[in-house]
Design a protein around this motif. Sequence first.
Motif, PDB file in Angstrom:
ATOM      1  N   MET A 202       0.832  -1.195   0.000  1.00 51.43           N
ATOM      2  CA  MET A 202       0.000   0.000   0.000  1.00 51.43           C
ATOM      3  C   MET A 202       0.875   1.258   0.000  1.00 51.43           C
ATOM      4  SD  MET A 202      -3.137  -1.256   0.281  1.00 51.43           S
ATOM      5  CE  MET A 202      -4.154  -0.009   1.047  1.00 51.43           C
ATOM      6  N   PRO A 203       0.433   2.314  -0.692  1.00 53.01           N
ATOM      7  CA  PRO A 203       1.186   3.587  -0.632  1.00 53.01           C
ATOM      8  C   PRO A 203       0.962   4.261   0.713  1.00 53.01           C
ATOM      9  CG  PRO A 203      -0.785   3.843  -1.980  1.00 53.01           C
ATOM     10  CD  PRO A 203      -0.702   2.390  -1.631  1.00 53.01           C
ATOM     11  N   SER A 204       2.068   4.705   1.343  1.00 58.39           N
ATOM     12  CA  SER A 204       1.975   5.428   2.615  1.00 58.39           C
ATOM     13  C   SER A 204       2.224   6.919   2.433  1.00 58.39           C
ATOM     14  CB  SER A 204       2.982   4.863   3.621  1.00 58.39           C
ATOM     15  OG  SER A 204       4.305   4.985   3.123  1.00 58.39           O
ATOM     16  N   LEU A 205       2.917   7.291   1.367  1.00 61.55           N
ATOM     17  CA  LEU A 205       3.183   8.702   1.079  1.00 61.55           C
ATOM     18  C   LEU A 205       3.328   8.882  -0.423  1.00 61.55           C
ATOM     19  CD1 LEU A 205       3.954  11.615   1.942  1.00 61.55           C
ATOM     20  CD2 LEU A 205       6.326  10.853   2.010  1.00 61.55           C
ATOM     21  N   VAL A 206       2.609   9.865  -0.958  1.00 57.60           N
ATOM     22  CA  VAL A 206       2.702  10.186  -2.385  1.00 57.60           C
ATOM     23  C   VAL A 206       2.852  11.695  -2.518  1.00 57.60           C
ATOM     24  CG1 VAL A 206       1.585  10.102  -4.632  1.00 57.60           C
ATOM     25  CG2 VAL A 206       1.296   8.202  -3.031  1.00 57.60           C
TER      26      VAL A 206
END
Length: 372
Positions: A202-206
Amino acid sequence: MSSEEDFFLVVTDKNEDTIEGIQALIKDYQKRYSDILEEQKDLQLSIKDRQDITQKFKQRTEKVTEGLRKDQIAFEEQITAEKARLDALKQEDCELQEELQRIQAEIKKEDSQNAQLKERADVFSKMPEKNFVFTGKTGKAEDVEEFEMKPYIRYPMEEGTALITFEEEDVATNILEKKRHKVDLGGECRIIVEAQPVHLLMPSLVEIDTDICPHRILVSNLPNMDTEMLLSKLEIHFSKSKNGGGEVDSCDFLPDSGTVVIAFVMENIAEHLAVQEHHKIDFNKNKHTVRVTPFVNGKITNLKTQTSMCPRTVLLTGIPDVMDRETMQDMLEIHFQKNGNDGGEIEAFLYNPLGQQTLALFGSATPEPEEE
């Protein structure tokens, strides 16, 4: 002829045997001796004078030499000091040049950031207008929630597996703790499946950097009409140079926002149209004003991910191909719904039999499988 020879010639006539002659001869020798003494005295005085002069010249030479030596030392010291000063000035100049370059780089960076901020401000001020109706509740600023993304993850399923999403997390936990499950398929037919957790990246920071596209414009405030006809009218209008347009590369309708993206072959056309902003276009003999704004490109500059386990979804593996897909899915769903089998209410179920390829789409804060 010498003086002595002259003297001897003079005295040759005198009789050296007489007393007068001897006395005269002695007198002559005394005179010569006195002359010699005088000459010797004069010569000694001259020698002393020469020695005094030589001594003075020697002392003067030593003094001049010492002065020259001191001047040479002073000159060398001055040269060394000047070289040190020159080196210090060069070092200072180098440091000043580096400081100047650093300041110029900072100014250039600040100018670039200011230009980007101005560009973004211009973009935000020219975003397509859209009416919103606020039906929520107001609260304190510190109570505001953070921005959350809703990821859509494609999860390739292996053959002979199934994904089950339960309504309760405790049910999924119980299924995973038991791990091996015996499923009754009717009669004397039973299968054993294994429950495994589902881990997703899962992306945690974009972080996304935006810039204005030099080839595209975003057209909003469009009339309600057939999409194909709308795109055709827009392409015809913006392809004409008299309208400030040019050759159109593509024209696409965005159904989610009700806007149109037009791409031009050449640059600067989009910028010119966006500056004018409002354009009157003939739609079926009716003039309608559309709004043209810059099209913003987005580029991901920073992406951090983390592995997350789905709290309510379980992966079943080891499902044999002993019956058709629908029947097997029904039998598995019935089994895992029963409380006696440590099951519970099922929210979503997706079965991928042997010999098939299926992608599960996870797309919520608590991912649920959907067949794609």
